[in-house]
Design an enzyme around this catalytic site. Sequence first.
Site, mmCIF file in Angstrom:
data_model
loop_
_atom_site.group_PDB
_atom_site.id
_atom_site.type_symbol
_atom_site.label_atom_id
_atom_site.label_comp_id
_atom_site.label_asym_id
_atom_site.label_seq_id
_atom_site.Cartn_x
_atom_site.Cartn_y
_atom_site.Cartn_z
ATOM 1 N N GLU A 1 -2.921 -21.447 -17.311
ATOM 2 C CA GLU A 1 -1.647 -21.321 -16.603
ATOM 3 C C GLU A 1 -0.926 -22.665 -16.483
ATOM 4 O O GLU A 1 0.211 -22.725 -16.023
ATOM 5 C CB GLU A 1 -1.862 -20.710 -15.217
ATOM 6 C CG GLU A 1 -3.005 -21.324 -14.444
ATOM 7 C CD GLU A 1 -3.463 -20.468 -13.273
ATOM 8 O OE1 GLU A 1 -2.652 -19.696 -12.729
ATOM 9 O OE2 GLU A 1 -4.642 -20.577 -12.896
ATOM 10 N N HIS B 1 0.823 -1.206 0.000
ATOM 11 C CA HIS B 1 0.000 0.000 0.000
ATOM 12 C C HIS B 1 0.861 1.261 0.000
ATOM 13 O O HIS B 1 0.475 2.281 -0.570
ATOM 14 C CB HIS B 1 -0.940 0.016 1.209
ATOM 15 C CG HIS B 1 -2.224 -0.702 0.967
ATOM 16 N ND1 HIS B 1 -2.905 -0.590 -0.233
ATOM 17 C CD2 HIS B 1 -2.960 -1.525 1.748
ATOM 18 C CE1 HIS B 1 -4.006 -1.316 -0.164
ATOM 19 N NE2 HIS B 1 -4.068 -1.904 1.020
ATOM 20 N N CYS C 1 -3.728 -11.961 -17.718
ATOM 21 C CA CYS C 1 -3.749 -11.297 -16.412
ATOM 22 C C CYS C 1 -2.453 -11.498 -15.634
ATOM 23 O O CYS C 1 -2.379 -11.151 -14.453
ATOM 24 C CB CYS C 1 -4.939 -11.758 -15.582
ATOM 25 S SG CYS C 1 -5.040 -13.547 -15.363
ATOM 26 N N ASP D 1 2.275 -18.218 -13.576
ATOM 27 C CA ASP D 1 2.366 -19.662 -13.389
ATOM 28 C C ASP D 1 2.712 -20.383 -14.690
ATOM 29 O O ASP D 1 3.431 -21.384 -14.676
ATOM 30 C CB ASP D 1 1.058 -20.215 -12.828
ATOM 31 C CG ASP D 1 1.014 -20.150 -11.304
ATOM 32 O OD1 ASP D 1 2.095 -20.104 -10.686
ATOM 33 O OD2 ASP D 1 -0.083 -20.133 -10.731
#
Length: 579
Positions: free
Chosen positions: A433, A190, A504, A457
């Site tokens: 993946e 963050h 992604c 992956d």
Amino acid sequence: MHWKGIAAASGYAIGPAFLLKEMDVSIERRTVPADQIDGEISRFEQNVVQAVKELEEIKEQTRQKLGSEEAEIFSAHILVLQDPEFIGAVKEKLKADSINAEAALQDITENFVAMFENMDNEYMRERAADIRDVSGRVLKHLAGVEQQTIADSDQPVVLFAHDLTPSDTAQLDRERVAGFVTSIGGRTSHSAIMARSMGIPAVVGLKDVIDAVQPGDYVIVDGDEGDVYVNPDTATIEQYRAKQEKYKARVAQWEKIKDEPSITQDGYRVELVANIGNPHDAIGARKNGAEGIGLYRTEFLYMGKTDFPSEQEQFEAYKAVAETFAKQSPIIIRSLDIGGDKELPYLNLQREMNPFLGYRAIRLCLHEPELFKTQLRAILRASAHGNIKLMYPMIASIQELRQANKLLDEVKEELDAKSIPYNKEMEVGIMIEVPAAAMVADQLVKEVDFFSIGTNDLVQYTMAADRMNEKVSYLSQPFNPAVLRLIDKVITAARESGKWTGMCGEMAGNLTAIPILLGLGLSEFSMSAASILPARALLQKLRYEDTKKLAASVLQMETEEEIKEYVRREVPAIQEIRG
């Protein structure tokens, strides 16, 4: 002296070093007599209330400086201190072990932090810092230690620290702090996210750097490449002053295209969407120009708890993300991807020799059908509130896909029987993946609406190299010809069936990879929010027809380095964007 770390927030900072040393909070572990337990619980509760009050003040300061969206980080922190599971666990520890509040809080915090830090997902590992921040604030109150503040300076400084908590970062004065460098952390912490929002260049993950720098040393921070220079020569200083001016001009140009479509010079349009872990992240993604969400990692809803999230809790989280964007914006929710080395204590999963190849993701869900169906019900219900799509992770065979869809159909029947609304046309896809799935993509595509390639992956499985193992990190090669050929095979299978393919994994936001993926026919690029505008700026400089030729050439090459050098040479716009 030159250091290399993780580029966490773009831009360049030049100025004297300011060292922020950590304050140790000495915790005395002591036994509390039975007749004093209630008093100890009351003391703990009072200090929690005080910490919440401070966080409310920091939240308001952040809202005034950065806006409501960034301030929501502290809403999440406040929720931790209002979470009956976290606070309840501390109280139960205090009573069960007859120990003081400081010791009980420290023990529970360590349990939560260890759980997050042992996960293979960087985003989840970085959430440990949030737990430390919140808990540390209460601990300091309990121990009677004054909160440390970041001192002002007569001129902008480069701040060096072992770590910066989100509340530390929120209180930075942009006029006084030119940049910061930390020993630990990553791009998804963050503090890094807030640094990007505040426009403060940052480099993180430089082990022991704070011990190697002296107060007042002249420092350059390169937030684009992860470089830190201490007491550089005049030529290097002049070089970076010129880079500073160019970067300011680039950022101003990117801001102009925030609401523009992601389209090439010859009119080929794709979607640029974001990867998120919670509803707050969706707000930041929209602010950075995302056209939707390409990966909602739902694991976060299950972490840091003593029991599974309820169906209603999940529904509200999914609905919140959908409502952050326009009704038609795509919101892809990945079903639970947990197990193996991503532990849930309340699941009592068995330790595995090789968790990456073990009992995780869809494999776990198919063996825990009620757990899975609870999530599917929440996702389906939320689909009535936006363009939500469902995505199964870790699919390796068509049998797994069919089993998952069978459970989905059962849930639809249950909702129909109760007249609960949902989108009956909700798209369902899978992550590619596992190399086995890529090899039979032409079969899998007949039973899905879309593919999304998870390169993190896919690369490690294709190269047989654990991405968490530093000794084989040289084999983490997303540009390896074997990986690119698998990606091409997946995209081709989808296109020939009239379906679309997204990505992604980290590769989707890599500027060097984008021309290749575009040329291969990728329809959707999902990335971190901070990568979206540079990616859009690059796309607007490309011609789709040119990238198709480039991709065809790349598929014939033999090594990753050869491919990267060729793309950078053929696409000078990449360097223009990087500056």
